[in-house]
Design an enzyme around this catalytic site. Structure first.
Site, mmCIF file in Angstrom:
data_model
loop_
_atom_site.group_PDB
_atom_site.id
_atom_site.type_symbol
_atom_site.label_atom_id
_atom_site.label_comp_id
_atom_site.label_asym_id
_atom_site.label_seq_id
_atom_site.Cartn_x
_atom_site.Cartn_y
_atom_site.Cartn_z
ATOM 1 N N HIS A 135 0.810 -1.225 0.000
ATOM 2 C CA HIS A 135 0.000 0.000 0.000
ATOM 3 C C HIS A 135 0.845 1.279 0.000
ATOM 4 O O HIS A 135 0.285 2.372 -0.151
ATOM 5 C CB HIS A 135 -0.931 0.036 1.209
ATOM 6 N N HIS B 169 -6.918 -6.749 -0.253
ATOM 7 C CA HIS B 169 -6.945 -5.313 -0.504
ATOM 8 C C HIS B 169 -6.104 -4.995 -1.743
ATOM 9 O O HIS B 169 -5.037 -5.589 -1.936
ATOM 10 C CB HIS B 169 -6.401 -4.537 0.695
ATOM 11 N N ASP C 251 -5.394 -12.426 3.627
ATOM 12 C CA ASP C 251 -6.606 -11.905 4.238
ATOM 13 C C ASP C 251 -7.863 -12.117 3.398
ATOM 14 O O ASP C 251 -8.944 -11.679 3.790
ATOM 15 C CB ASP C 251 -6.452 -10.430 4.599
#
Length: 307
Positions: free
Chosen positions: A120, A159, A241
């Protein structure tokens, strides 16, 4: 033999109590890999030259200067610095670079078990628990340091890897593939985001889908795309995740889905990269599921590397 790169100082990056990116993540991973037949090496810090391939000097100086002498410094809603964070972050980036050096030097593949994660972190923006773009830094090292012609990054974290996308956006020698839940933080990763050279492929998946949707995206888009691109080195941003037990998202994958993906990506690496795979830990926040899925992922790397 598959290489495992880690360092005890990764445990010195300490987030506030209750934060999902906790020290225990690395502890349970190392426990799960204990006894597995792997070559273990201790990480070394990335050099300034390696970091500067992705992040400008003023950004690096700003992060280093914000590290507190005690307690925490908060960079955004989710991203914190503790006294040990900057060394841990440089070690995490350095471990990814080490893994490139190792596989280019003859190791079959490598898993980087470090934290904080990296996918990220944008060029000048820390976010999502990340301060340095570990995989992108390693990819640039392969391209510029080893003169590899083409690299690919496959990110299956739940994500979107907005940081890796940002850092490789203008890099025609790289392909970035991301599967991720949408809608979900950070809100990026639409199919229309394709990179400056058509080198970014985003495959968002709906909440409450399962591993079948992921496998279809892999089989219909990612694997054929990798075959066409024919990378010389394959990176995995290995976030776990998307597991059905994870508390932060709803993709409902199983451990078997992660093992299947690892097998298929190793197939690509065998065909185009002489088996060379560098896998770097990203997310995964249910400790039991994380340990189980990482062990399955690394076991596939081990078996394929020994083959």
């Amino acid at each position: 033999m598959t290489l495992l790169i880690t360092h005890p100082d990764a445990l010195d990056h300490v987030n506030p109590p209750g934060h999902p990116e906790q020290v225990a993540r690395l502890r349970v991973i190392l426990e799960a890999l204990d006894g597995m037949d792997l070559e273990r090496r201790e990480a070394v810090e990335a050099t300034d030259e390696q970091l500067l391939r992705c992040h400008p000097a003023e950004y690096l100086d700003a992060i280093a200067g914000a590290v507190p002498s005690e307690g925490w410094a908060q960079l955004d809603a989710d991203t914190f610095l503790s006294p040990g964070t900057w060394r841990a972050a440089r070690l995490a980036a350095g471990a990814a670079v080490q893994a490139v050096d190792a596989v280019m030097g003859g190791a079959p593949n490598a898993f980087v078990a470090m934290r904080p994660p990296g996918h990220h972190a944008e060029t000048q923006t820390p976010m999502g628990f990340c301060t340095l773009g570990n995989v992108a830094i390693a990819a640039k090292h392969a391209l510029d340091g080893h003169r590899v012609s083409r690299v690919a990054v496959v990110d299956f974290d739940v994500h979107h890897g907005n940081g890796t996308q940002d850092l490789l956006w203008d890099e025609p020698r790289a392909r970035f593939y991301s599967t991720h839940q949408m809608p979900l933080w950070p809100g990026s990763g639409a199919p229309s985001d394709q990179g400056a050279h058509g080198n970014v492929v985003n495959l968002p998946l709906p909440p409450n889908s399962d591993g079948r949707a992921f496998r279809k995206a892999m089989e219909d888009v990612i694997l054929p795309g990798l075959d066409t691109f024919a990378p010389e080195l394959l990176f995995i941003s290995a976030g776990f995740d998307a597991h059905r037990a994870d508390p932060l998202a709803q993709l409902n994958w199983t451990t078997e889905d992660f093992a299947w993906a690892t097998e298929r990506l190793c197939d690509v690496a065998d065909q185009h990269c002489a088996g060379r795979v560098v896998s770097c830990l990203e997310g995964g926040y249910d400790l039991v599921a994380l340990a189980e899925a990482v062990a399955a992922h690394v076991d596939v790397l081990r078996r394929r590397g020994d083959g």
